[in-house]
Structures are given as structure tokens and as C-alpha cells.
Design an enzyme around this catalytic site. Sequence first.
Site: not given
Ligand SMILES: Nc1ncnc2c1ncn2[C@@H]1O[C@H](COP(=O)(O)OP(=O)(O)O)[C@@H](O)[C@H]1O
Ligand SMILES: [Mg+2]
Length: 464
Positions: A165, A191-192
Site C-alpha cells: 500500500k 503507522e510506524r
Molecule cells: N510494487 C512492488 N515492487 C516490489 N516490491 C514491493 C512492491 N510493493 C511492495 N513491495 C515489497 O513489500 C514491502 C512492503 O510494502 P509496503 O508498501 O510497506 O506495504 P504496506 O504499506 O501494505 O504494509 C516493501 O518494502 C517491498 O519490499
Molecule cells: Mg504501509
Amino acid sequence: MAEHAERVPAIPPIGVITEVQGPVVVIRCSPLPPLGRALYCRLAGSRCVLEVHQHLDCDRVRAIALQDTAGLSRGLRVYDQGGPLKVPVGKACLGRVLNLFGDPLDGQPPMVAEQWRALHGEPSLLASGGQGGQMLESGIKVIDLLCPFVRGGKTGLFGGAGVGKTVLVMEFMRAIAQIHRGVSVFAGVGERIREAHELWHELEDSGMRNRALMLFGQMDESPGVRFRVALTGITYAEYLRDELATEVLFVVDNVFRFVQAGSEISSLLGRMPATVGYQPTLSSEVAELEERIFSTPKGAITSVQAVYVPADDMSDPAVSTILSHLDSSVILSRQQASRGIYPAVDPLLSSSRMLDRHLLGDRHYRVAEGVREHLARYKELEDIISMLGIEELSPSDRRIVLRARRIQKYLTQPLWVTAPHTGIAGQSVALVDTIRDCDALLCGRYDEWDESRCYMRGALEEAS
Ligand SMILES: Nc1ncnc2c1ncn2[C@@H]1O[C@H](COP(=O)(O)OP(=O)(O)O)[C@@H](O)[C@H]1O
Ligand SMILES: [Mg+2]
């Protein structure tokens, strides 16, 4: 500081604190201030801002502290700010990191205020929302094709933890800056804290800093802060829209945390929870925030809201309440992510109000439908394929599966935001190219290609 406080003109207090329970404060006062009114206490020269949330009886109100409550105690005098909470706005807000009050979190001097704006804007007329039906291109293939953003509308990004996200939200901020020369306001809610630092550095590294404002009320903040920081965000977004007359993207990461903050406040106020542990005021609280985001009579503010989905359950009451306010919903799935399909968008569950022949035009609509039908049929056949093998399918089903697999790969995309981690340069793809490529994939022009050639890339054309 104390001296400064003394020089403030001697406004009489409107009441005194009679009870303090965490961030909830009971104040005896008269006359009763209206709900939503900002009050404050003077603490060793600084102020602790309180917001009125409940009228208890004819001379007592319950208020929520919007700051650390250390030092608040019975008998402390309470003053009226004379209106709802206001924040200082000015063009200098771009490139900054601020808190709920518009105070710096980036170690820079305070913002120079050109004006003060109230967090609770004027209620909008119903007719002022819903900016017709123009789509806002994001440069992300799967989204532009299957669940396009509505310019001036609201998009939700739904998913459990770690499905991408925040990554997608950052990519949109980049797209607004790069494709549309616009600006973004990012409201980090609950969030964190570590993530806030990372986001800021990412923004700086990608050269977007001066096209964005970041506001944070993170996990460690009191529920009052997490409940209100999104309103600060929309207040700045409205200011930027009015002043810069440019495309403005307003991001909330994460609206689920707003609901949680509301739930904490609700139990502090002594209300009984209703549906599955949520506050009885859930739908009115979400509506209040969403309608505030909607109140854009002067122009477009496009909003993107990340929504954490607890236990990956889309039927969760908070999630479905938020869903009901949106124009498009991008559903991220763990299954897609586990197959290496990033962005992990579920192409069959995601949807948009824009997906209409009259709004998108014939070709986009036809190609989007074709892609969905192929992917849906592939999904139906998956079990059979894993049991019996692809050879057992009829020739027409085999052809659909072959093309669906290429389309599924094609709808992955390397993003700019993840480039430093993955080592693959980001790709932004214009909608016309996405439509052209998908049309060609559906017609079988790439049937001879190895599937892997369609994976994690931009448009197909330049490689052929
Ligand atoms: N489009 C993407 N391409 C490659 N890796 C991704 C992508 N989206 C997420 N990730 C991986 O997943 C991890 C978590 O994504 P994040 O956006 O922080 O998740 P959320 O906000 O849904 O908890 C990222 O640090 C990355 O390693
Ligand atoms: Mg997030």
C-alpha cells in the site's frame, strides 16, 4: 516562555479541569463551548490544546487532549481559542514535515503563516463534489486499465500488512509530480514512526521533496492526534489547490488507523462498542472525514487512501464502511504478491466508477473487459490445470489461458519507488500504450513470445 505567556492579554478562563483520565479531560465551564471547539490550558508557558467532544450536562464537557497530557491536572484553568482548531498555511509548506498543528517535525524553523485555516471546513453542498468523469492517469498499467482514478475523486488501496500500500501511494505521489506537475499532501495516520523517516528520505532521494508536504500523527501519538491529523492534511491540500491552481493529490496512510483512534476515543468517553468491537459512531466518523475530503467546490483534489484490512477480511465493518465512500477501489492481494506479481493488485476484485463505456470510450472499455474476461476464465480453470495439466483443456480455453498468463505478467511493473531495492529502473506507461499492448495481447500478437518477456517491464512496443 513563561514571561511570554504572561503578556498574553488577560482573557478570562471559561472553566477548570475537574477530571483527567489519560487524554480525556472533564471541564466544568460556562457557557458551554460547542462541540469541536478548541480550548487550551497553559502549561509552563506552552499550551495544551483540547477539543470538545461531548456535552455531559449543563456545565460540564468532555474534551480530548491533542498533545501529551503530562502536567494536566484538576483545578487547571481552561481558556477558549474562540473557534475550531486552526493551522498556519503558506506556500512555504511544500517541502516540509509538520504535525497536526502545522508545527515543524523536520527541525526547521516554524512555518511562516500567510493565513490561518480551520480544520473543520465549511460543510460542502452535495452538488459540489463528484467532478464529472475524467480519469487521472497514474502511469501504472494495471490501475489505469482496470481501476482508473477519478480526477477529484477518492480511491482506496486495500490490503493486509506488507502487500504494498505505502509503496503504491509513494508511486502515485511521484506520478502527480512527474506526469501532472502537481503537488501532494501526505497525511501519515497511526503507522510506524520509523516508516515516516524512510518515506521522507525516499521523497528526498527521488527529488520530489518540493512537490510534497508530509504530516504525521503516528502510532506513538495520543488518539486525539491520530483522529485529527487527516483533517490538517485536507486543510493544507485545499490551501494548495486554491493558491497554486494545480493538480493536488491528498494521501492518507492509513484510514484504518483513523477508525482505530476513533474507537479508542469512544471507549475513553465511556461509550459501549457496537459492531464487532467498533465504536457505535463508526459510520458517522468515517462519513465526517470522507465528506470533508469531498468538500472541494473550487476544484479537484484527488485523494488516495490506504486502508489496512485486518486479517485480510474485506467484510470487516470498518473496511466496508470506508469502501462505501469511494469512487475506485484497488484491492491488493497477498496471493498476487506471493506469486511475484507487483503491484499486487487483484484485477478481478478491484473496480472503479470510471469503468463505463461512456466515460472511458469504446476501446479502453472493450480492452479492459477482454482482459478481465481472460483473467476470470484463467482463474476458473486454474484448479483443472493443476490437476490434469493444460493439455486437457479445449483448444479455445487453452488459447485463453495462454493469453491470460501473458497479460497477467504484462500487468506487473517495476516502480520508481522500489528501484533502489530491486535494482530495476522504474517504468511509467502511458494509458494509450497500455491499451494498445493489451489489445495486441488479446488478439494473439504476442502468442509466440516467451511469457517471461512480458514480466516486470514498461510498454511492449520498444522491445519488439
Ligand atoms: N510494487 C512492488 N515492487 C516490489 N516490491 C514491493 C512492491 N510493493 C511492495 N513491495 C515489497 O513489500 C514491502 C512492503 O510494502 P509496503 O508498501 O510497506 O506495504 P504496506 O504499506 O501494505 O504494509 C516493501 O518494502 C517491498 O519490499
Ligand atoms: Mg504501509
